[in-house]
Design a protein around this motif. Sequence first.
Motif, PDB file in Angstrom:
ATOM      1  N   GLU A 250       0.825  -1.200   0.000  1.00  0.00           N
ATOM      2  CA  GLU A 250       0.000   0.000   0.000  1.00  0.00           C
ATOM      3  C   GLU A 250       0.863   1.256   0.000  1.00  0.00           C
ATOM      4  O   GLU A 250       0.534   2.248  -0.666  1.00  0.00           O
ATOM      5  CB  GLU A 250      -0.932   0.012   1.209  1.00  0.00           C
ATOM      6  CG  GLU A 250      -1.908   1.189   1.174  1.00  0.00           C
ATOM      7  CD  GLU A 250      -2.797   1.274   2.392  1.00  0.00           C
ATOM      8  OE1 GLU A 250      -3.932   1.769   2.266  1.00  0.00           O
ATOM      9  OE2 GLU A 250      -2.352   0.851   3.493  1.00  0.00           O
ATOM     10  N   TYR A 251       1.976   1.243   0.730  1.00  0.00           N
ATOM     11  CA  TYR A 251       2.918   2.361   0.741  1.00  0.00           C
ATOM     12  C   TYR A 251       3.386   2.648  -0.681  1.00  0.00           C
ATOM     13  O   TYR A 251       3.407   3.797  -1.138  1.00  0.00           O
ATOM     14  CB  TYR A 251       4.093   2.014   1.651  1.00  0.00           C
ATOM     15  CG  TYR A 251       4.942   3.166   2.139  1.00  0.00           C
ATOM     16  CD1 TYR A 251       4.814   4.462   1.649  1.00  0.00           C
ATOM     17  CD2 TYR A 251       5.918   2.944   3.117  1.00  0.00           C
ATOM     18  CE1 TYR A 251       5.611   5.501   2.122  1.00  0.00           C
ATOM     19  CE2 TYR A 251       6.719   3.971   3.599  1.00  0.00           C
ATOM     20  CZ  TYR A 251       6.563   5.249   3.091  1.00  0.00           C
ATOM     21  OH  TYR A 251       7.360   6.268   3.560  1.00  0.00           O
ATOM     22  N   ALA A 252       3.771   1.596  -1.414  1.00  0.00           N
ATOM     23  CA  ALA A 252       4.235   1.761  -2.790  1.00  0.00           C
ATOM     24  C   ALA A 252       3.122   2.274  -3.690  1.00  0.00           C
ATOM     25  O   ALA A 252       3.314   3.221  -4.470  1.00  0.00           O
ATOM     26  CB  ALA A 252       4.771   0.430  -3.312  1.00  0.00           C
ATOM     27  N   GLN A 253       1.954   1.663  -3.603  1.00  0.00           N
ATOM     28  CA  GLN A 253       0.847   2.026  -4.492  1.00  0.00           C
ATOM     29  C   GLN A 253       0.437   3.491  -4.319  1.00  0.00           C
ATOM     30  O   GLN A 253       0.102   4.184  -5.284  1.00  0.00           O
ATOM     31  CB  GLN A 253      -0.354   1.120  -4.254  1.00  0.00           C
ATOM     32  CG  GLN A 253      -1.519   1.407  -5.205  1.00  0.00           C
ATOM     33  CD  GLN A 253      -2.782   0.655  -4.840  1.00  0.00           C
ATOM     34  OE1 GLN A 253      -3.124   0.543  -3.663  1.00  0.00           O
ATOM     35  NE2 GLN A 253      -3.463   0.130  -5.834  1.00  0.00           N
ATOM     36  N   LYS A 254       0.473   3.976  -3.074  1.00  0.00           N
ATOM     37  CA  LYS A 254      -0.071   5.298  -2.785  1.00  0.00           C
ATOM     38  C   LYS A 254       0.994   6.347  -2.474  1.00  0.00           C
ATOM     39  O   LYS A 254       0.657   7.472  -2.079  1.00  0.00           O
ATOM     40  CB  LYS A 254      -1.061   5.194  -1.629  1.00  0.00           C
ATOM     41  CG  LYS A 254      -2.262   4.314  -1.950  1.00  0.00           C
ATOM     42  CD  LYS A 254      -3.239   4.232  -0.783  1.00  0.00           C
ATOM     43  CE  LYS A 254      -4.439   3.359  -1.126  1.00  0.00           C
ATOM     44  NZ  LYS A 254      -5.375   3.234   0.020  1.00  0.00           N
ATOM     45  N   LEU A 255       2.280   6.005  -2.644  1.00  0.00           N
ATOM     46  CA  LEU A 255       3.340   6.952  -2.304  1.00  0.00           C
ATOM     47  C   LEU A 255       3.188   8.272  -3.038  1.00  0.00           C
ATOM     48  O   LEU A 255       3.170   9.350  -2.431  1.00  0.00           O
ATOM     49  CB  LEU A 255       4.708   6.338  -2.616  1.00  0.00           C
ATOM     50  CG  LEU A 255       5.890   7.316  -2.493  1.00  0.00           C
ATOM     51  CD1 LEU A 255       6.060   7.788  -1.053  1.00  0.00           C
ATOM     52  CD2 LEU A 255       7.174   6.681  -3.017  1.00  0.00           C
TER      53      LEU A 255
ATOM     54  N   SER B 137      14.459  -4.793   2.319  1.00  0.00           N
ATOM     55  CA  SER B 137      14.182  -6.037   1.608  1.00  0.00           C
ATOM     56  C   SER B 137      12.887  -5.935   0.808  1.00  0.00           C
ATOM     57  O   SER B 137      12.018  -5.109   1.085  1.00  0.00           O
ATOM     58  CB  SER B 137      14.082  -7.193   2.599  1.00  0.00           C
ATOM     59  OG  SER B 137      13.032  -6.959   3.526  1.00  0.00           O
ATOM     60  N   GLY B 138      12.764  -6.781  -0.205  1.00  0.00           N
ATOM     61  CA  GLY B 138      11.552  -6.824  -1.018  1.00  0.00           C
ATOM     62  C   GLY B 138      11.259  -5.496  -1.678  1.00  0.00           C
ATOM     63  O   GLY B 138      12.155  -4.795  -2.169  1.00  0.00           O
ATOM     64  N   LEU B 139       9.982  -5.121  -1.681  1.00  0.00           N
ATOM     65  CA  LEU B 139       9.555  -3.871  -2.293  1.00  0.00           C
ATOM     66  C   LEU B 139      10.111  -2.655  -1.551  1.00  0.00           C
ATOM     67  O   LEU B 139      10.146  -1.553  -2.102  1.00  0.00           O
ATOM     68  CB  LEU B 139       8.023  -3.824  -2.317  1.00  0.00           C
ATOM     69  CG  LEU B 139       7.341  -2.824  -3.252  1.00  0.00           C
ATOM     70  CD1 LEU B 139       7.795  -2.994  -4.688  1.00  0.00           C
ATOM     71  CD2 LEU B 139       5.830  -2.966  -3.140  1.00  0.00           C
ATOM     72  N   GLY B 140      10.580  -2.863  -0.316  1.00  0.00           N
ATOM     73  CA  GLY B 140      11.166  -1.768   0.441  1.00  0.00           C
ATOM     74  C   GLY B 140      12.380  -1.167  -0.230  1.00  0.00           C
ATOM     75  O   GLY B 140      12.656   0.036  -0.070  1.00  0.00           O
ATOM     76  N   GLU B 141      13.125  -1.949  -1.007  1.00  0.00           N
ATOM     77  CA  GLU B 141      14.293  -1.409  -1.712  1.00  0.00           C
ATOM     78  C   GLU B 141      13.879  -0.339  -2.711  1.00  0.00           C
ATOM     79  O   GLU B 141      14.505   0.725  -2.810  1.00  0.00           O
ATOM     80  CB  GLU B 141      15.049  -2.533  -2.430  1.00  0.00           C
ATOM     81  CG  GLU B 141      16.296  -2.050  -3.154  1.00  0.00           C
ATOM     82  CD  GLU B 141      17.056  -3.159  -3.856  1.00  0.00           C
ATOM     83  OE1 GLU B 141      18.186  -2.902  -4.311  1.00  0.00           O
ATOM     84  OE2 GLU B 141      16.517  -4.293  -3.950  1.00  0.00           O
ATOM     85  N   ALA B 142      12.816  -0.605  -3.462  1.00  0.00           N
ATOM     86  CA  ALA B 142      12.339   0.380  -4.434  1.00  0.00           C
ATOM     87  C   ALA B 142      11.759   1.600  -3.738  1.00  0.00           C
ATOM     88  O   ALA B 142      11.970   2.742  -4.181  1.00  0.00           O
ATOM     89  CB  ALA B 142      11.290  -0.256  -5.346  1.00  0.00           C
ATOM     90  N   LEU B 143      11.029   1.401  -2.647  1.00  0.00           N
ATOM     91  CA  LEU B 143      10.471   2.523  -1.896  1.00  0.00           C
ATOM     92  C   LEU B 143      11.573   3.421  -1.349  1.00  0.00           C
ATOM     93  O   LEU B 143      11.492   4.657  -1.433  1.00  0.00           O
ATOM     94  CB  LEU B 143       9.615   1.996  -0.749  1.00  0.00           C
ATOM     95  CG  LEU B 143       8.122   1.831  -1.035  1.00  0.00           C
ATOM     96  CD1 LEU B 143       7.465   1.006   0.072  1.00  0.00           C
ATOM     97  CD2 LEU B 143       7.436   3.173  -1.164  1.00  0.00           C
ATOM     98  N   ARG B 144      12.605   2.831  -0.778  1.00  0.00           N
ATOM     99  CA  ARG B 144      13.726   3.616  -0.260  1.00  0.00           C
ATOM    100  C   ARG B 144      14.398   4.403  -1.380  1.00  0.00           C
ATOM    101  O   ARG B 144      14.773   5.565  -1.203  1.00  0.00           O
ATOM    102  CB  ARG B 144      14.738   2.699   0.429  1.00  0.00           C
ATOM    103  CG  ARG B 144      14.247   2.090   1.735  1.00  0.00           C
ATOM    104  CD  ARG B 144      15.210   1.047   2.251  1.00  0.00           C
ATOM    105  NE  ARG B 144      16.462   1.634   2.675  1.00  0.00           N
ATOM    106  CZ  ARG B 144      16.751   2.003   3.916  1.00  0.00           C
ATOM    107  NH1 ARG B 144      15.839   1.847   4.873  1.00  0.00           N
ATOM    108  NH2 ARG B 144      17.921   2.518   4.225  1.00  0.00           N
ATOM    109  N   ASN B 145      14.544   3.781  -2.532  1.00  0.00           N
ATOM    110  CA  ASN B 145      15.136   4.455  -3.684  1.00  0.00           C
ATOM    111  C   ASN B 145      14.341   5.693  -4.066  1.00  0.00           C
ATOM    112  O   ASN B 145      14.901   6.785  -4.262  1.00  0.00           O
ATOM    113  CB  ASN B 145      15.211   3.473  -4.855  1.00  0.00           C
ATOM    114  CG  ASN B 145      15.630   4.122  -6.152  1.00  0.00           C
ATOM    115  OD1 ASN B 145      14.791   4.658  -6.881  1.00  0.00           O
ATOM    116  ND2 ASN B 145      16.912   4.084  -6.459  1.00  0.00           N
ATOM    117  N   ARG B 146      12.997   5.556  -4.161  1.00  0.00           N
ATOM    118  CA  ARG B 146      12.179   6.691  -4.575  1.00  0.00           C
ATOM    119  C   ARG B 146      12.165   7.787  -3.516  1.00  0.00           C
ATOM    120  O   ARG B 146      12.226   8.982  -3.830  1.00  0.00           O
ATOM    121  CB  ARG B 146      10.741   6.243  -4.857  1.00  0.00           C
ATOM    122  CG  ARG B 146      10.604   5.158  -5.904  1.00  0.00           C
ATOM    123  CD  ARG B 146      11.335   5.476  -7.228  1.00  0.00           C
ATOM    124  NE  ARG B 146      10.954   4.530  -8.252  1.00  0.00           N
ATOM    125  CZ  ARG B 146      11.546   3.360  -8.447  1.00  0.00           C
ATOM    126  NH1 ARG B 146      12.549   2.976  -7.685  1.00  0.00           N
ATOM    127  NH2 ARG B 146      11.137   2.563  -9.430  1.00  0.00           N
TER     128      ARG B 146
END
Length: 324
Positions: A280-285, A308-317
């Motif tokens: 949800e964090y990724a979808q609605k960031l 880890s996981g989708l958290g890597e992409a979230l941290r990047n953005r």
Amino acid sequence: MRERIFPVTPENIRRAAEIIRSGGLVAFPTETVYGLGANALDPKAVAKVFAAKGRPQDNPLILHVASIKEASKYAEVNEWAESLMQQFWPGPLSVVLYSLDEVPEIARGGLDTVALRMPSNAAALALIREAGLPIAAPSANRSGRPSPTTAETVADDLGDAVDMILDDGQTQVGLESTVIDATEKSAIAILRPGGVTREELERVVDVVDDFEAEEGTDEILRRSPGTRHRHYAPALPLVLWNGENSTFSALALDKRWCYLGLTHPPDGAVETIVFKSLEEYAQKLYTSLRELEICEAEVIIADLPRESGLGEALRNRLKRAAGR
């Protein structure tokens, strides 16, 4: 302009495909974010994409195709790439390969490589097939801004610079695709983390090198969008929180602040958005960043998720949105 937004119907997809074939611009949904599409084989049409976004021309575009067979018309598809395409296409994985001459230099950002992706969104695939050609499509927003995950956001950012916007509601993933470099025959490299995680890739290939951790790799990172220029930034300053209360007061800097993240912050936020999951964090960031930038605050504080996981992409953005 809101009058340029049309629901996804077979008739509107046919209209959008005609606009693409005629050299115009169409914003369309994918499972990641909305893309600003043009005929990838028409240099004049591709130039309109850069102009509409205010995008640097050394920032390459991703070509959206409807099959692995179609990808082989525009790039040298090796066995590494094909195995990954078979595993993750259609889906949020863009594969960088050596380009064939059919792809105009402007779409490649002046490089000898090209990024290719087959989206899983049904409307996107229908548009590509109806157009009968690859569609070059970066995110459909002004360069540097949070990417659009709704048709209304596209209209807000681009206005009449786009000929048509296809509306398929909120995108599913919310972050851009993972971009990998598969030009080498012995390894792949993650250039930009995204909707396909490192762990998922490592279950398919033996080695996943992270070139971003190496020195002197700017030329390799150039092969992917979203790696060098500032991206995803809201209008308010964004600062990042590691979840420790002892660091929070220093981040707020005695300013009015708002917050988004997975954990509840200390009291005092002007507005707070707490997500139930990484997904949800990724979808609605991006929609949340746009929402918070107009609240009565001076700074946005964002919770950095685990890596880890989708958290890597979230941290990047989040890091790029904060100007790092």
